[in-house]
Design a protein around this motif. Structure first.
Motif, PDB file in Angstrom:
ATOM      1  N   THR A  73      -6.362   2.490   5.114  1.00 60.36           N
ATOM      2  CA  THR A  73      -5.545   3.689   4.940  1.00 60.36           C
ATOM      3  C   THR A  73      -6.182   4.693   3.984  1.00 60.36           C
ATOM      4  O   THR A  73      -6.096   5.899   4.211  1.00 60.36           O
ATOM      5  CB  THR A  73      -4.132   3.323   4.443  1.00 60.36           C
ATOM      6  N   MET A 107      -0.842  -5.177   1.707  1.00 62.22           N
ATOM      7  CA  MET A 107      -2.292  -5.010   1.751  1.00 62.22           C
ATOM      8  C   MET A 107      -3.004  -6.321   2.081  1.00 62.22           C
ATOM      9  O   MET A 107      -2.569  -7.394   1.674  1.00 62.22           O
ATOM     10  CB  MET A 107      -2.797  -4.469   0.409  1.00 62.22           C
ATOM     11  N   PRO A 143      -7.436  -4.705  -0.200  1.00 67.62           N
ATOM     12  CA  PRO A 143      -7.250  -3.605  -1.148  1.00 67.62           C
ATOM     13  C   PRO A 143      -8.539  -3.189  -1.851  1.00 67.62           C
ATOM     14  O   PRO A 143      -9.397  -4.021  -2.150  1.00 67.62           O
ATOM     15  CB  PRO A 143      -6.239  -4.172  -2.148  1.00 67.62           C
ATOM     16  N   SER A 182      -4.810   0.934  -6.538  1.00 62.12           N
ATOM     17  CA  SER A 182      -5.315   0.214  -5.367  1.00 62.12           C
ATOM     18  C   SER A 182      -4.610   0.652  -4.090  1.00 62.12           C
ATOM     19  O   SER A 182      -3.407   0.934  -4.098  1.00 62.12           O
ATOM     20  CB  SER A 182      -5.135  -1.298  -5.550  1.00 62.12           C
ATOM     21  N   TYR A 183      -5.388   0.685  -3.005  1.00 60.19           N
ATOM     22  CA  TYR A 183      -4.879   1.026  -1.677  1.00 60.19           C
ATOM     23  C   TYR A 183      -5.493   0.080  -0.656  1.00 60.19           C
ATOM     24  O   TYR A 183      -6.544  -0.518  -0.897  1.00 60.19           O
ATOM     25  CB  TYR A 183      -5.255   2.466  -1.292  1.00 60.19           C
ATOM     26  N   GLU A 184      -4.849  -0.017   0.496  1.00 63.71           N
ATOM     27  CA  GLU A 184      -5.446  -0.733   1.615  1.00 63.71           C
ATOM     28  C   GLU A 184      -6.698   0.029   2.060  1.00 63.71           C
ATOM     29  O   GLU A 184      -6.676   1.260   2.185  1.00 63.71           O
ATOM     30  CB  GLU A 184      -4.446  -0.833   2.766  1.00 63.71           C
ATOM     31  N   ARG A 185      -7.790  -0.676   2.280  1.00 61.21           N
ATOM     32  CA  ARG A 185      -9.061  -0.024   2.600  1.00 61.21           C
ATOM     33  C   ARG A 185      -8.935   0.921   3.806  1.00 61.21           C
ATOM     34  O   ARG A 185      -9.392   2.066   3.768  1.00 61.21           O
ATOM     35  CB  ARG A 185     -10.138  -1.073   2.896  1.00 61.21           C
ATOM     36  N   ASP A 240       0.846  -1.195   0.000  1.00 59.38           N
ATOM     37  CA  ASP A 240       0.000   0.000   0.000  1.00 59.38           C
ATOM     38  C   ASP A 240       0.881   1.243   0.000  1.00 59.38           C
ATOM     39  O   ASP A 240       1.777   1.371   0.837  1.00 59.38           O
ATOM     40  CB  ASP A 240      -0.893  -0.010   1.242  1.00 59.38           C
ATOM     41  N   ASP A 241       0.640   2.169  -0.921  1.00 58.70           N
ATOM     42  CA  ASP A 241       1.499   3.346  -1.072  1.00 58.70           C
ATOM     43  C   ASP A 241       1.256   4.426  -0.019  1.00 58.70           C
ATOM     44  O   ASP A 241       1.946   5.448  -0.026  1.00 58.70           O
ATOM     45  CB  ASP A 241       1.311   3.963  -2.465  1.00 58.70           C
ATOM     46  N   CYS A 294      -2.685 -11.218  -2.581  1.00 54.69           N
ATOM     47  CA  CYS A 294      -2.021 -10.858  -1.324  1.00 54.69           C
ATOM     48  C   CYS A 294      -2.177 -11.961  -0.282  1.00 54.69           C
ATOM     49  O   CYS A 294      -1.239 -12.268   0.462  1.00 54.69           O
ATOM     50  CB  CYS A 294      -2.588  -9.544  -0.784  1.00 54.69           C
ATOM     51  N   SER A 309       0.529   3.493   3.604  1.00 55.57           N
ATOM     52  CA  SER A 309       1.099   2.986   4.859  1.00 55.57           C
ATOM     53  C   SER A 309       2.412   2.242   4.659  1.00 55.57           C
ATOM     54  O   SER A 309       3.151   2.017   5.615  1.00 55.57           O
ATOM     55  CB  SER A 309       0.102   2.035   5.533  1.00 55.57           C
TER      56      SER A 309
END
Length: 225
Positions: free
Chosen positions: A179, A163, A166, A174-177, A156-157, A212, A159
């Motif tokens: 964060t 992930m 995501p 995509s990101y971790e939900r 995750d860009d 992941c 934190s």
């Protein structure tokens, strides 16, 4: 910058620290300081400054964000590699100590026993224990020395953690939900484009989530990346 290229790390560190004392929000000072500290193997400090530089970059949408992100990941990777090297060295020392104790015990028992048949039994049993212990350590070493690297697609860009849930934005990033939701609570915009973005615009990235999960299943060490 010239001192950085010349590898004058201590001078770079001193200059950057002086700059930050006067201007704590100077992104480049944090970035250059991280590079210098990484070069002298001060991994924790390097990571702290790389993260500080990234935070400032993200807040201003600085064009250096990609380079700073790469520095954060490099700091994390190098710090893990250093810790792993120390762990393996300690493991080797423990192995040598235990094997030495077994050999001494064997030799003492052989010296105390006069019967040749009993001596042979003692030696065979002791050598079997030594071989078994060596095999256990070798198997552990082989497993731990496998290449350990978290793929970029799993990180995750925001934190910089791997992930687990995501979600994908309108731009396909995509990101971790957790964060991205925290980001949207503070700034209702896309972290990269700065265009308006809301929780309703996010969609689960099920394929990435599965990837992941499979990666973590085979690489549990990545949880502490």
């Amino acid at each position: 910058m010239a001192r950085l290229k010349l590898g004058h790390w201590e001078s770079v560190i001193a200059d950057c620290q002086t700059c930050l004392a006067l201007s704590p929000q100077n992104m480049k000072a944090h970035y250059y300081l991280a590079q210098a500290q990484l070069s002298i193997r001060d991994f924790d400090s390097a990571l702290d400054n790389a993260l500080a530089a990234h935070k400032l970059c993200a807040a201003t949408n600085d064009k250096s964000l990609s380079a700073v992100t790469a520095m954060v990941l490099r700091c994390k990777k190098d710090r893990w590699a250093d810790r792993e090297k120390k762990r393996l060295r300690l493991e080797r020392e423990v192995e040598e100590r235990m094997l030495d104790l077994l050999r001494r015990d064997r030799d003492e028992m052989l010296m105390a026993e006069e019967d040749e048949i009993e001596r042979k039994v003692i030696e065979e049993e002791a050598n079997e224990k030594i071989a078994t212990l060596s095999g256990v350590f070798e198997a552990s070493r082989t497993q731990s020395q496998k290449k350990r690297e978290v793929p970029d697609w799993a990180i995750d860009d925001i934190s910089f953690d791997i992930m687990v849930d995501p979600v994908i934005t309108k731009t396909g990033k995509s990101y971790e939900r957790a964060t991205i939701m925290e980001h949207l609570r503070r700034h209702p915009s896309d972290p990269l484009t700065r265009e308006p973005l809301s929780a309703a615009d996010l969609r689960p990235n099920l394929a990435l989530r599965q990837a992941c999960e499979e990666f973590l299943e085979q690489n549990g060490w990545a949880v502490d990346w």
